[in-house]
Design an enzyme around this catalytic site. Sequence first.
Site, PDB file in Angstrom:
ATOM      1  CB  CYS A  84      -0.987  -0.030   1.170  1.00 12.48           C
ATOM      2  SG  CYS A  84      -2.366   1.133   0.946  1.00 12.48           S
ATOM      3  CG  HIS A 194      -4.064  -3.582   2.264  1.00 10.13           C
ATOM      4  ND1 HIS A 194      -3.163  -3.229   3.245  1.00 10.13           N
ATOM      5  CD2 HIS A 194      -4.644  -2.432   1.847  1.00 10.13           C
ATOM      6  CE1 HIS A 194      -3.201  -1.919   3.420  1.00 10.13           C
ATOM      7  NE2 HIS A 194      -4.095  -1.414   2.580  1.00 10.13           N
ATOM      8  CD  GLU A 196      -2.235  -6.462   4.639  1.00 11.41           C
ATOM      9  OE1 GLU A 196      -2.430  -5.302   5.037  1.00 11.41           O
ATOM     10  OE2 GLU A 196      -1.709  -6.722   3.526  1.00 11.41           O
TER      11      GLU A 196
END
Length: 213
Positions: A84, A194, A196
């Site tokens: 990001c 992202h 994750e």
Amino acid sequence: MTDRKKVVVFDYGFGNVRSAERALARAGAEVEITGDYGTAMNADGLLVPGVGAFAACMTGLRKARGDWVVERRLAGGRPVMGICVGMQILFGRGIEHGVEAEGLDEWPGTVGPLKADVVPHMGWNTVEAPEDSRLFAGLPADARYYFVHSYAVHDWELRTTSPAMAAPEVTWATHGERFVAAVENGPLWATQFHPEKSGDAGAQLLTNWISTL
């Protein structure tokens, strides 16, 4: 059984460190969250997260000597991954609300406002990855990844002139306009989205990165 790779999530106050820690651990890494210079230097992989404003992230990173860590690791060919705003600050400069700030300048380019009907770009999006991408290996073309951003890099400016140097692999996405979604450039990889927070696709992507460490 091989030893797990050690990955440091660099903690400089501007990233979702806990979610990154959990995702990397699920992908098979031994993970430590720290802002310690020596630990970050010696890990197999360094992950640099980032949320918020470009200029504030750069200020925090410099205060924690993260700019030096990234530069020294890359000089030694040691893997670094940005996520990001952690990707955005790898470029030369960022412009937010008319204010320009210097980035790490690992890649030439400018992070600027995303021109779209709906901003921020928040939600799931497909990407256009190169066929031989290692980061997206094993992932279908219609896989979706989770984005949250109002700024992006719209042009890839680095040109490789030496035949001995592999050209960077650049992945694109579209929200209102086309922008850089990920980069693979030697030991330096990064994603605007992202991983994750991107479910099974993000988990596979992180596994792919860890496998290169």
